[in-house]
Design an enzyme around this catalytic site. Structure first.
Site, short mmCIF file in Angstrom:
data_model
loop_
_atom_site.label_atom_id
_atom_site.label_comp_id
_atom_site.label_asym_id
_atom_site.label_seq_id
_atom_site.Cartn_x
_atom_site.Cartn_y
_atom_site.Cartn_z
N GLY A 181 -2.95 -15.43 13.93
CA GLY A 181 -2.54 -14.69 12.89
C GLY A 181 -3.13 -13.95 12.18
O GLY A 181 -2.91 -13.41 10.97
N GLU A 200 -1.22 -7.86 12.94
CA GLU A 200 0.06 -7.75 12.85
C GLU A 200 0.84 -8.28 14.07
O GLU A 200 -0.07 -8.57 14.88
CB GLU A 200 0.40 -6.29 12.71
N GLY A 218 -6.52 -13.13 3.77
CA GLY A 218 -6.37 -14.55 3.73
C GLY A 218 -5.24 -14.97 2.44
O GLY A 218 -5.12 -14.18 1.52
N LEU A 248 -11.14 -8.89 -3.49
CA LEU A 248 -12.28 -8.33 -3.93
C LEU A 248 -12.03 -7.25 -5.14
O LEU A 248 -11.09 -6.59 -4.97
CB LEU A 248 -12.97 -7.52 -2.91
N ALA A 286 -8.14 -7.01 -0.50
CA ALA A 286 -7.60 -8.49 -0.93
C ALA A 286 -8.08 -8.68 -2.36
O ALA A 286 -7.73 -7.98 -3.37
CB ALA A 286 -7.86 -9.33 -0.01
N LYS A 325 0.93 -1.32 -0.03
CA LYS A 325 0.17 -0.07 0.10
C LYS A 325 0.85 1.33 -0.05
O LYS A 325 0.29 2.27 -0.20
CB LYS A 325 -0.88 -0.06 1.32
N LYS A 367 -5.64 2.50 2.88
CA LYS A 367 -6.52 2.30 1.88
C LYS A 367 -7.73 3.13 1.44
O LYS A 367 -8.10 3.22 0.05
CB LYS A 367 -7.43 0.75 2.25
#
Length: 783
Positions: A625, A628, A763, A574, A572, A540, A643
């Site tokens: 997980g 961070e 994911g 999408l 992600a 990013k 974002k």
């Protein structure tokens, strides 16, 4: 010692602004002892040729008018560039020379070569003087003192000795191109475009390391980029193909330019003086680069049959007409391709040994690896037939096919030939940075992706990069066994090593795929673009960099006709960026985007029902997980802030919006951002109380607690904020599945009933799939 010979053509010196640009290049790219070879400024040589023609016709008025035109042009350059005594001296010398030309013309003693030499003399003298004015040690060198010919042949040993004596080791030597002298001291010319030849001759005589030809194009392309939009700029081409292209009419290089470099290790590069940051095309020795595919067109040529033609005669007649010529053997006869305007000069040269076989021809030549020529020639014939073009003469030889016809090959037909014949032979090199969870899955999926795209390109994974090590294999890394190769072949690297490795890749297209979360790596994007790399980012940082840096990167990408895809930097896998682009391309105007753009914060807020402390959920997410290593990175909201800025820039918000212009409130008390993680754990009850208070307030408003980003555009004003929101029960944001991202989009067409995009926001598999989606899109757009 001379390190480099730089050559600047007429277009690079066409105005005072161009002289200033060239001076900047010289200051940046030369060292004392280097040489700068110059052509006549702009169209000066053409004007001098017109003067000579008028003189031959004894048109005294035209001679006077053209002398005035030359005076005005040179005077303007001098007055705009020089100051004080330097200006006065230059104007006085110019006036003396023009008066001398007028007197010689009046006395009918004008000589063509000596007249034409003035263009280069003026350029060299003015550029050297301007450099001196900038406090650069520079001098003008008249090449007639360096290059001598005897009976038309260059005296190589004597010339090399003179260059060793006369080239100043402690100055920038500005040398006239195009001209030389015979043993009697009379001026001779080296042919039109002879300045390139002067540069490579000088490099040979001075034993220079390299020659750089600075032009008005970015390098050598697969075809004329002014006619074919998707022409490919090659990073490297071999000397043999460059020589063949020159003889077949490619205007960037000329056949004799390459001859002084034969059997030497002198490097040759073609660069743009108008775009200094653009990567060059390197002309390399045979075997140092793979052979490429080219289409070059020919216009208004004749085909001559010549008896007993020798190589020496080809060189002599080329010098006579000042044009590179191509000859070949076809069915036992020797042919010469000659510009129609020069045909009778050539026929007279051969005194009865040459006859016109075909006249008034146009057409094209296909230059390609030997194994591809026959197939490409047949395909070209079929394509020309579809355009109702039937060649009158077809010749196929080592490394090329020549198709000559009556009809002109226009840009549409040339583009069609290029699309079908050249693009099909392209190779794509992929470099992947970031080999963690997502990178691992991405590479595992590459083999299937390569197979899907193999009809159009040969695609190879050539580079793998982690923070401290990299693995490069120009022939390709096995996507199934990359971990083994990594263990045995990966090396430590610095940024310069990485950029050099990318520079050396001899591929038509290069794609850097950044699956890191490294701001430092994103700062290399401009360097990748300068090396003609396309970009795909899951990172990013570049998309949220300061506006000036971001806009410069965007501009450079556009100028080089490159692509930058970053769909996975938000959402992600999408297709949010795709959707925004499609809506805007269809004419819609987006007015509002609200949503949850973090899978981690989505999970935390959706799971929180006040039955257990919020801090327990944070620790559980950390253990799984989802967060961070320090979950405060997620709770800070900084990731969602980034974002939202990427989305704003995707919408083209032109209000110089920076990251800190987006209002941000964290999903924790500000005091918890201070200190260590252990300090946070000791104070986690304050987080629980903070969240509990907001949850109670939300419930009192018949709402639920969410952490959202909002971008709203109203009458040119932008509202951009990230923070805690109370979302009414029943709203799309309230019914969010834990871990999902959601984007609620309002626009001119979706004003009352919003467009909703929702799905997993994190994911390995979905993010890797999103990167593959960008890769597929990019490759399809390279076709």
């Amino acid at each position: 010692m001379v390190n480099c010979i730089h050559k600047f053509g007429g277009s690079s010196l066409s105005s005072s602004e161009r002289y200033q640009s060239v001076a900047k290049i010289i200051i940046t790219h030369t060292q004392p002892g280097d040489c700068v070879v110059v052509s006549a400024a702009g169209k000066t040589t053409d004007t001098l040729v017109l003067l000579w023609q008028s003189y031959q016709k004894q048109d005294n008025q035209a001679v006077a008018d053209i002398l005035l035109q030359l005076n005005n042009h040179q005077r303007d350059l001098i007055e705009q560039l020089l100051e004080a005594d330097l200006k006065r001296s230059a104007l006085k010398t110019l006036n003396t020379e023009l008066s001398n030309i007028a007197e010689l013309a009046q006395a009918e003693q004008l000589k063509e070569a000596a007249l034409l030499a003035h263009g280069e003399l003026w350029s060299a003298r003015l550029l050297a003087t301007y450099l001196q004015q900038l406090n650069i040690e520079a001098c003008a060198q008249d090449a007639r003192t360096l290059f001598n010919l005897n009976d038309g042949e260059l005296m190589h040993a004597q010339n090399a000795q003179k260059c060793g004596q006369l080239i100043f080791p402690n100055k920038i030597n500005v040398v006239t191109g195009f001209i030389a002298a015979d043993i009697n001291g009379e001026t001779v010319t080296l042919g039109r475009n002879g300045s390139d030849y002067s540069a490579t001759l000088l490099a040979n005589y001075c034993n220079a390391k390299q020659v750089c030809i600075w032009t008005d194009t970015q390098g050598v392309f697969s075809t004329d980029p002014r006619k074919v939009q998707k022409a490919i700029k090659y990073g490297k081409i071999c000397r043999g193909q460059a020589n063949l292209l020159a003889r077949l009419g490619n205007p960037v290089l000329h056949a004799k330019t390459l001859s002084p470099l034969k059997n030497t290790d002198i490097k040759l590069a073609v660069r743009s003086s108008f775009d200094v940051q653009a990567s060059p095309t390197d002309i390399v020795k045979e075997g140092s680069a793979k052979k490429k595919r080219f289409i070059t067109t020919l216009q208004n040529v004749d085909l001559l049959m010549v008896e007993g033609l020798s190589e020496g005669e080809v060189a002599s007649v080329s010098q006579l007409i000042q044009h590179s010529l191509h000859h070949f053997n076809h069915n036992g006869e020797v042919y010469l391709v000659v510009p129609a305007a020069q045909t009778y000069l050539v026929i007279n040269y051969f005194t009865g040994r040459a006859n016109i076989s075909e006249s008034n021809l146009n057409g094209c030549a296909i230059v390609a690896p030997e194994q591809d020529v026959n197939t490409l020639s047949l395909q070209a014939l079929d394509l020309l037939k579809l355009h109702s073009i039937k060649p009158r003469f077809v010749h196929q030889d080592t490394g090329y096919a020549l198709l000559l016809t009556d009809q002109f090959i226009d840009s549409d037909i040339q583009s069609d030939l290029h699309e079908k014949l050249i693009n099909k032979g392209q190779e794509i090199a992929i470099i992947v940075a970031g080999l963690g969870n997502v990178g691992d899955v991405f590479i595992k999926q590459l083999s299937a992706q390569f197979e899907r795209l193999s009809d159009d390109f040969s695609i190879k994974l050539v580079g793998l990069i982690r923070s401290k090590k990299m693995l490069f294999n120009v022939s390709g890394i096995n996507t199934q066994q990359w971990k083994t190769q990594w263990q045995h072949e990966a090396n430590s690297y610095q940024s310069a090593d990485l950029l050099n490795a990318i520079n050396e890749l001899d591929y038509e297209h290069k794609i850097v795929i950044d699956i890191t979360a490294s701001e430092q790596f994103s700062l290399l994007y401009p360097d990748f673009v300068d090396r003609d790399c396309h970009l795909i980012s899951a990172n990013k940082y570049a998309g949220t960099a300061p506006t000036t840096w971001y806009k410069a990167l965007r501009s450079n990408i556009t100028e080089r006709n490159l692509h930058w895809r970053y769909n996975t930097s938000v959402g992600a896998g999408l297709p949010i960026n795709f959707a925004l682009v499609d809506l805007q391309n269809s004419g819609d105007k987006i007015t509002r985007i609200e949503g949850v753009f973090s899978g981690t914060l989505s999970w935390l807020c959706s799971k929180y029902d006040r039955t257990r402390p919020f801090s327990e959920l944070v620790l559980e997410a950390q253990k799984m997980g989802f967060t961070e290593p320090d979950p405060r990175e997620d709770l800070s909201g900084r990731d969602m802030q980034r974002k939202l800025l990427i989305l704003a820039r995707e919408l083209g918000v032109e209000l110089e919006l920076e990251l800190d212009d987006i209002s941000l409130s964290a999903l924790m008390p500000d005091e918890l951002a201070l200190g260590s993680w252990d300090d946070f754990l000791n104070k986690k009850s304050r987080l629980d109380a903070f969240i509990e208070e907001h949850a109670v307030t939300a419930k009192s408003k018949n709402s639920v607690l969410r952490y959202t980003g909002l971008l709203e555009i109203k009458q040119g004003e932008v509202i951009a904020k990230v923070g805690i929101a109370y979302v009414p029960n029943g709203d799309a944001l309230a019914n969010l599945t834990p871990g999902d991202n959601i984007f609620v989009i309002n626009s001119k067409w979706y004003s009352d009933n919003a467009l909703v995009i929702q799905g997993p926001g994190a994911g390995r598999e979905v993010t890797a799939a999103g990167v593959h989606s960008d890769l597929y899109w990019l490759v399809q757009n390279l076709k």
